[in-house]
Write a protein that holds these residues in place. Structure first.
Motif, mmCIF file in Angstrom:
data_model
loop_
_atom_site.group_PDB
_atom_site.id
_atom_site.type_symbol
_atom_site.label_atom_id
_atom_site.label_comp_id
_atom_site.label_asym_id
_atom_site.label_seq_id
_atom_site.Cartn_x
_atom_site.Cartn_y
_atom_site.Cartn_z
ATOM 1 N N PHE A 294 11.629 -7.185 16.789
ATOM 2 C CA PHE A 294 12.798 -6.615 16.107
ATOM 3 C C PHE A 294 12.204 -5.563 15.383
ATOM 4 N N LEU A 295 11.024 -5.522 14.532
ATOM 5 C CA LEU A 295 10.915 -4.477 13.491
ATOM 6 C C LEU A 295 10.084 -3.245 14.424
ATOM 7 N N GLU A 296 9.607 -3.720 15.582
ATOM 8 C CA GLU A 296 9.148 -2.749 16.571
ATOM 9 C C GLU A 296 10.271 -2.032 16.959
ATOM 10 N N GLY A 297 11.247 -2.693 17.348
ATOM 11 C CA GLY A 297 12.134 -1.939 18.436
ATOM 12 C C GLY A 297 13.214 -1.172 17.386
ATOM 13 N N THR A 298 13.297 -1.505 16.318
ATOM 14 C CA THR A 298 14.058 -0.514 15.239
ATOM 15 C C THR A 298 13.529 0.595 14.757
ATOM 16 N N GLY A 299 12.031 0.506 14.936
ATOM 17 C CA GLY A 299 11.054 1.763 14.525
ATOM 18 C C GLY A 299 10.783 1.467 13.010
ATOM 19 N N TYR A 300 11.134 0.328 12.393
ATOM 20 C CA TYR A 300 10.699 0.135 11.161
ATOM 21 C C TYR A 300 9.062 -0.093 10.947
ATOM 22 N N MET A 301 8.798 -0.744 12.105
ATOM 23 C CA MET A 301 7.205 -1.124 11.901
ATOM 24 C C MET A 301 6.451 0.152 11.723
ATOM 25 N N ALA A 302 6.903 1.304 12.196
ATOM 26 C CA ALA A 302 6.150 2.469 11.717
ATOM 27 C C ALA A 302 6.182 2.766 10.195
ATOM 28 N N ARG A 303 7.410 2.594 9.675
ATOM 29 C CA ARG A 303 7.405 2.644 8.368
ATOM 30 C C ARG A 303 6.501 1.869 7.334
ATOM 31 N N ALA A 304 6.424 0.634 7.947
ATOM 32 C CA ALA A 304 5.648 -0.411 7.025
ATOM 33 C C ALA A 304 4.226 -0.142 7.202
ATOM 34 N N ALA A 305 3.891 0.718 8.544
ATOM 35 C CA ALA A 305 2.576 0.869 8.485
ATOM 36 C C ALA A 305 2.002 2.181 7.623
ATOM 37 N N PHE A 306 3.111 3.064 7.449
ATOM 38 C CA PHE A 306 3.069 4.058 6.656
ATOM 39 C C PHE A 306 2.745 3.885 5.144
ATOM 40 N N LEU A 307 3.497 2.852 4.617
ATOM 41 C CA LEU A 307 3.631 2.492 3.445
ATOM 42 C C LEU A 307 2.251 1.903 3.066
ATOM 43 N N MET A 308 1.720 0.910 3.785
ATOM 44 C CA MET A 308 0.426 0.131 3.599
ATOM 45 C C MET A 308 -0.872 0.594 4.126
ATOM 46 N N ASP A 309 -0.609 1.746 4.878
ATOM 47 C CA ASP A 309 -1.906 2.427 5.490
ATOM 48 C C ASP A 309 -3.074 2.829 4.291
ATOM 49 N N ARG A 310 -2.803 3.366 3.110
ATOM 50 C CA ARG A 310 -3.554 3.594 2.232
ATOM 51 C C ARG A 310 -4.627 2.604 1.747
ATOM 52 N N LEU A 311 -3.846 1.357 1.552
ATOM 53 C CA LEU A 311 -4.485 0.064 1.281
ATOM 54 C C LEU A 311 -5.369 -0.372 2.501
ATOM 55 N N MET A 312 -4.785 -0.330 3.425
ATOM 56 C CA MET A 312 -5.531 -0.912 4.691
ATOM 57 C C MET A 312 -6.824 0.005 5.239
ATOM 58 N N HIS A 313 -6.631 1.316 4.906
ATOM 59 C CA HIS A 313 -7.473 2.304 5.308
ATOM 60 C C HIS A 313 -8.953 2.174 4.508
ATOM 61 N N SER A 314 -8.324 1.755 3.250
ATOM 62 C CA SER A 314 -9.587 1.679 2.300
ATOM 63 C C SER A 314 -10.468 0.589 2.583
ATOM 64 N N ILE A 315 -10.070 -0.171 3.597
ATOM 65 C CA ILE A 315 -10.911 -1.183 3.939
ATOM 66 C C ILE A 315 -11.142 -1.059 5.550
ATOM 67 N N GLY A 316 -11.084 0.080 5.921
ATOM 68 C CA GLY A 316 -11.473 0.532 7.146
ATOM 69 C C GLY A 316 -10.366 0.064 8.237
ATOM 70 N N LEU A 317 -9.225 -0.291 8.014
ATOM 71 C CA LEU A 317 -8.304 -0.732 9.121
ATOM 72 C C LEU A 317 -6.943 0.330 8.773
ATOM 73 N N HIS A 318 -6.230 -0.161 9.718
ATOM 74 C CA HIS A 318 -4.952 0.669 10.108
ATOM 75 C C HIS A 318 -3.728 0.158 9.339
#
Lengths: 689, 75
Positions: A382-406
């Motif tokens: 559902f999250l993928e289909g609505t397009g919200y998944m991309a927004r979630a990734a956008f918000l969390m990327d700073r945190l994830m990228h600091s440990i080398g992830l996406h």
């Protein structure tokens, strides 16, 4: 017989047609498959990789159409796994016809891919989807002009309403075996180089050459395409490359790849301007309004947490009763049925036990996972289909990228706190294999719900007054271990560069429910049938090890008990080197809840208390076997050590190979051992006991 | 000035796209090429990543990726 005649003849005889759908992400390819094949489409993996593949077969006008949904891509460069999958499928699997799906609202960007597809000379038609949305945006597209310029048929469709699909299919079938003649012309210098390369082709003896369409191959040689160079054993110094591109490099510089990219953009841009007309200025649309909250610096994360909380709550509220009901049915009435049928006919006790405790309980434990897995997968879809998944990734990327992830790794990690299994399946949303593998390997550090009974029993026994802090420290230690292990892995096995983040934020859409159901079922059933089979088998094996040799008095003398005794010295430096804990931990490899239930069984609780709660008897036994320090060490170990069998199978499923499951066993086993050791011995040294 | 230094609400035109190999190709494949206009819409909490509007679609990218995009006519 003229050419048209032979073509028509071959059409009559071609009973089975392979169609490939190619296009940007979010252009509605899945909707098209769903509309054409009804719900009879299937989800699998592209061979040898972990990228999802949707396919379907259906009848149309007396023919069998096999349709494949290739991954959504923006280009056909050799730098990206998904783009390579598409390229290789088109070049080497040679579908009979390609349907290039483009989004009417983003014509220019979509046509950039179309141009590249046309270079391949494969039989192709173009479908412009989402014509309804284009209308809302006051966009008018001159379809016939576009078809004329591209040199291939163009069909307007609205996939969600199933409009235009019939004509599209007919047009596609008519195109079978009719290769595209590139109509798009590049500049004089490039044409010159291409002709020179063609000359080389006639002299080249390389057998790989015949696998490639000539025009496309010539362009790739000019671009210096790494995949093509590798396959044909070419380099920048090869005669065919060096001499044919000399003139181009003199004019445009060494980076010819960029020059061709620019050129294609230029072509596409002028083409769009010719065929597209925008009659009104578009107002701020729904997507913008939702993103004003969803991507707001404060409200965004808040909204995200609310959504995640909702997902957990609904999953739990929905699946727990079903899980519990299933378990109660399996452990209760089903057991009784077996007794009822088998006892009177004099079946021996061990057969009854095998069926009850081995097969039924094993199956029951698999099925108890099913409601939560399917529910979580539904929400992911559902999250993928609505397009919200991309927004979630956008918000969390700073945190994830600091440990080398996406950024996309965040949701799988979060889900892991509920249950590792759907969390591992959720790594599906990660495009890069490196990110997916790393995330899936680290998810087991997120302390799942099954480990909670262990903590509850031990903290209430040994840390009754500071239970909350102890619990929190355990969860945090899990997270810290994940970060440290991630760091170590990135320096050793996963040294490739972190993947790029550059990501489209697609407009919000309401996904088709039928597609969501189908996707959830297709993804979930792999777990149900594949993992399920293995788990039942292993449960039987464990049952066997626990109940044999025949006629034993104590659990200690069973095979499992002997194994436990044999293995227990490993745990001695961690503070719990007894056969009881060893056996409990070994059985915990099946499912983490069994650590406690096995312990309860071993410490002599009756069968009715199998779920293992805080009865005084257990607590007294535990107090005799553990000290507070060794209890804490034990809890840490059970948190960190080997993921449960179901999770190991999910890792195999999602990452495509057992080697990752084995790696997980090693990583988590070692992490658990080392950290428990540090805690226990460190505590001893510091005088705590 | 690079895209990384722009603030939400600002718009400009891409002067050129630099960077090594894959990042540059990826940016260009997404339509981020010289001469194209874009507008910075939003940034994530902690200022990274950022969202831009280019042509008719929105793209998110990290600051380190945005540093490869040299801008001109920034308003």
């Amino acid at each position: 017989m003229n050419k048209e005649g032979t073509h028509r003849q071959s059409l009559i005889y071609q009973k089975e047609i392979n169609v490939a759908l190619v296009g940007n992400p979010n252009t509605g390819k899945t909707t098209i498959i769903n509309a054409l094949a009804g719900m009879n489409w299937h989800v699998g993996n592209w061979p040898g990789v972990t990228v999802e593949k949707k396919s379907a077969s259906f009848n149309f006008q007396g023919r069998t159409i096999n349709i494949f949904d290739l991954p959504g891509i923006y280009s056909l460069s050799p730098h990206n796994e998904e783009e390579l999958i598409v390229r290789n499928h088109l070049l080497f699997e040679r579908p009979d016809v390609v349907i290039n799906v483009i989004d009417a609202a983003n014509l220019e960007r979509n046509l950039y891919l179309t141009i590249q597809l046309l270079e391949m000379e494969i039989p192709m038609v173009t479908a412009i989807n989402m014509m309804d949305e284009a209308k809302k945006l006051s966009l008018e597209i001159d379809i016939s002009k576009l078809a004329d310029y591209l040199g291939c048929p163009v069909f307007p469709i609205v996939a969600v309403r199933k409009e235009g699909l019939h004509d599209l299919l007919i047009g596609a079938i008519e195109k079978v075996n009719v290769p595209n003649i590139p109509k798009v012309s590049y500049d004089i210098e490039i044409e010159k180089s291409i002709r020179m390369i063609f000359d080389f082709f006639t002299h080249m003896k390389n057998p790989r050459l015949s696998h490639y369409p000539k025009f496309w191959l010539a362009l790739k040689i000019i671009e210096g395409d790494v995949a093509v160079f590798r396959d044909l054993a070419l380099s920048a110094q090869s005669a065919i490359v060096y001499s044919t591109t000399k003139n181009l490099r003199q004019i445009y510089g060494e980076d010819l790849e960029s020059h061709l990219v620019d050129m294609r953009h230029g072509l596409v841009s002028s083409l769009s301007h010719t065929v597209l007309k925008k009659t009104k200025v578009s107002k701020k649309n729904l997507t913008g309004k939702i993103d004003a909250i969803a991507l707001n610096r404060f409200w965004g994360p808040f909204f995200f947490l609310v959504i995640m909380w909702l997902i957990f709550k609904i999953t739990f509220d929905l699946s727990s009763p079903i899980s519990d009901g299933l378990e109660r049915f399996f452990f209760g009435p089903l057991h009784n049925v077996v007794d009822f049928i088998l006892s009177p006919i004099g079946a021996s006790e061990w057969i009854i036990s095998l069926i009850k405790d081995g097969i039924i309980d094993g199956t029951g434990s698999v099925l108890s996972f099913v409601p939560s897995i399917f529910t979580m997968m539904f929400f992911i879809s559902f999250l993928e289909g609505t397009g919200y998944m991309a927004r979630a990734a956008f918000l969390m990327d700073r945190l994830m990228h600091s440990i080398g992830l996406h950024g996309k790794s965040f949701i799988p990690f979060l889900l892991g706190f509920g249950c590792n299994v759907p969390a591992i399946y959720a790594t599906k949303t990660l495009e890069s294999k490196r990110d997916k593998t790393l995330t899936a390997l680290l998810i087991p550090f997120m302390s799942c719900g099954a480990r909670l009974p262990i903590y509850i029993v031990f903290t209430s026994t040994f840390f009754p007054h500071s239970a909350a802090y102890v619990l929190l420290s355990l969860y945090l230690l899990g997270i810290v271990s994940a970060i440290l292990t991630g760091y170590a892995l990135r320096k050793t096995l996963f040294r490739q560069d972190a993947s790029l983040f550059v990501m489209e934020l697609p407009p919000y859409r309401w996904p088709m429910l039928s597609i969501l159901w189908r996707q959830t079922w297709e993804r979930g059933k792999h777990f149900l049938f594949k993992a399920g089979t293995y788990i039942v088998i292993i449960s039987i094996v464990i049952w066997f090890l626990l109940h044999f040799p025949n006629g034993i008095e104590q659990k200690k003398d069973s095979f499992l008990g002997q194994l436990g005794t044999f293995v227990s010295p490993i745990f001695a430096p961690l503070g719990f080197g007894t056969w009881e804990t060893s056996v409990s931990l070994i059985s915990g490899m099946v499912a983490k809840e069994t650590v406690i239930s096995t312990m309860a069984e071993i410490y002599g609780l009756s069968e009715d208390n199998k779920k293992g709660n805080e009865s005084r008897e257990v607590k007294n036994q535990l107090k005799r076997a553990f000290t507070p320090l060794s209890a804490y060490s034990f809890m840490i170990f059970s948190l960190l050590y080997i993921p449960c069998m179901v999770a190991l199978f999910s890792i195999r499923q999602e990452l495509g190979s057992w080697k990752w499951s084995f790696l997980s066993i090693i990583i988590h086993g070692c992490a658990g051992w080392i950290i428990s050791l540090t805690i226990y011995q460190g505590g001893r040294i510091l005088g705590i006991s | 000035m690079t895209l990384a230094e722009m603030k939400p609400g600002q718009s400009g035109r891409i002067a050129c796209v630099v960077g090594k190999g894959t990042i540059r190709r990826r940016l260009m494949d997404m339509g981020i090429i010289c001469g194209v206009e874009l507008k910075v819409l939003k940034v994530a909490p902690l200022n990274d990543p950022l969202e831009i509007k280019i042509k008719d679609y929105n793209i998110a990218l990290r600051l380190e990726e945005a540093r490869n995009i040299l801008m001109e006519d920034v308003k």
